[in-house]
Design a protein around this motif. Structure first.
Motif, short mmCIF file in Angstrom:
data_model
loop_
_atom_site.label_atom_id
_atom_site.label_comp_id
_atom_site.label_asym_id
_atom_site.label_seq_id
_atom_site.Cartn_x
_atom_site.Cartn_y
_atom_site.Cartn_z
N TYR A 9 0.85 -1.19 0.00
CA TYR A 9 0.00 0.00 0.00
C TYR A 9 0.88 1.24 0.00
CZ TYR A 9 -3.54 -3.42 1.05
OH TYR A 9 -4.37 -4.50 0.98
N ASN A 15 -5.53 1.74 2.35
CA ASN A 15 -5.07 0.37 2.56
C ASN A 15 -6.21 -0.48 3.12
OD1 ASN A 15 -4.67 1.87 5.11
ND2 ASN A 15 -3.96 -0.10 5.85
N TYR A 16 -6.05 -1.78 2.91
CA TYR A 16 -7.00 -2.74 3.43
C TYR A 16 -6.25 -3.74 4.29
CZ TYR A 16 -10.25 -1.03 -0.12
OH TYR A 16 -11.08 -0.24 -0.88
N ASP A 17 -6.90 -4.20 5.35
CA ASP A 17 -6.29 -5.18 6.23
C ASP A 17 -6.81 -6.57 5.84
OD1 ASP A 17 -4.77 -6.23 8.25
OD2 ASP A 17 -6.24 -5.82 9.82
N ALA A 57 -4.22 -0.63 -2.90
CA ALA A 57 -5.43 0.20 -2.91
C ALA A 57 -5.05 1.56 -3.47
CB ALA A 57 -5.99 0.34 -1.50
N TYR A 85 -10.09 2.52 -3.39
CA TYR A 85 -10.25 2.56 -1.94
C TYR A 85 -11.62 3.09 -1.54
CZ TYR A 85 -9.53 3.33 2.96
OH TYR A 85 -9.66 3.28 4.32
N THR A 87 -14.31 2.98 2.25
CA THR A 87 -14.47 2.55 3.64
C THR A 87 -15.79 1.81 3.77
OG1 THR A 87 -15.46 4.66 4.27
CG2 THR A 87 -13.08 4.44 4.58
N GLN A 94 -16.44 -5.23 3.49
CA GLN A 94 -15.12 -4.88 2.97
C GLN A 94 -14.47 -6.07 2.26
OE1 GLN A 94 -11.74 -4.30 5.70
NE2 GLN A 94 -11.44 -2.32 4.68
N ILE A 98 -13.31 -6.40 -1.65
CA ILE A 98 -11.92 -6.71 -1.98
C ILE A 98 -11.84 -7.99 -2.80
CG2 ILE A 98 -9.72 -7.46 -0.97
CD1 ILE A 98 -10.44 -5.56 1.42
#
Length: 147
Positions: A9, A15-17, A57, A85, A87, A94, A98
């Protein structure tokens, strides 16, 4: 051919977890399909190479998939999947977003190299079903997960 996922990222606040509890079963199930890309089978003169998808992202408008970057020496083919990206209010929403984007990117690559992507979507749908049934399990990073 072995599919590998990396995460990078480069944009601040984009960013995504995506946990290893999501990526590991995804990688295992995709690799069990035993797919290869004939173009790279021929180029590398083997089916023993890595197809690497870097997940990133972006807040900018970019193409979903960039690449390939191929290394004959390391027998690797690298693509980057740029997920727009957003939220979300829930982990499940999410992950679905993704996973849908990653699936679209992988299917794009397989179609580009004239390889049947039909079973790929099924792998993603199965994982989404599992996440929906037990989101807490897939939200956790586990240290004891081996590659």
């Amino acid at each position: 051919m072995k599919i590998i996922f990396l995460q990078l990222y480069a944009e601040v606040e984009a960013n995504y977890d995506i946990t290893n509890t999501v990526l590991k079963p995804l990688r295992i199930n995709l690799n069990e399909l035993n797919k290869t890309l004939p173009h790279y089978d021929k180029l590398f003169k083997t089916t023993d190479y890595d197809l690497i998808f870097t997940i990133s992202a972006t807040q900018e408008h970019k193409d979903l998939v960039y690449g390939p970057l191929a290394s004959s020496k390391r027998k690797e083919v690298l693509f980057t999947i740029f997920i727009p990206y957003k939220t979300f209010n829930s982990f499940t929403q999410q992950m679905f977003y993704i996973l849908d984007n990653i699936a679209e990117g992988i299917i794009f690559v397989f179609n580009k190299y004239k390889t049947d992507p039909s079973e790929i979507k099924e792998v993603f749908e199965t994982l989404k079903t599992l996440i929906a049934k037990d989101p807490e399990r897939y939200q956790k990073w586990l240290k004891d997960l081996e590659n």
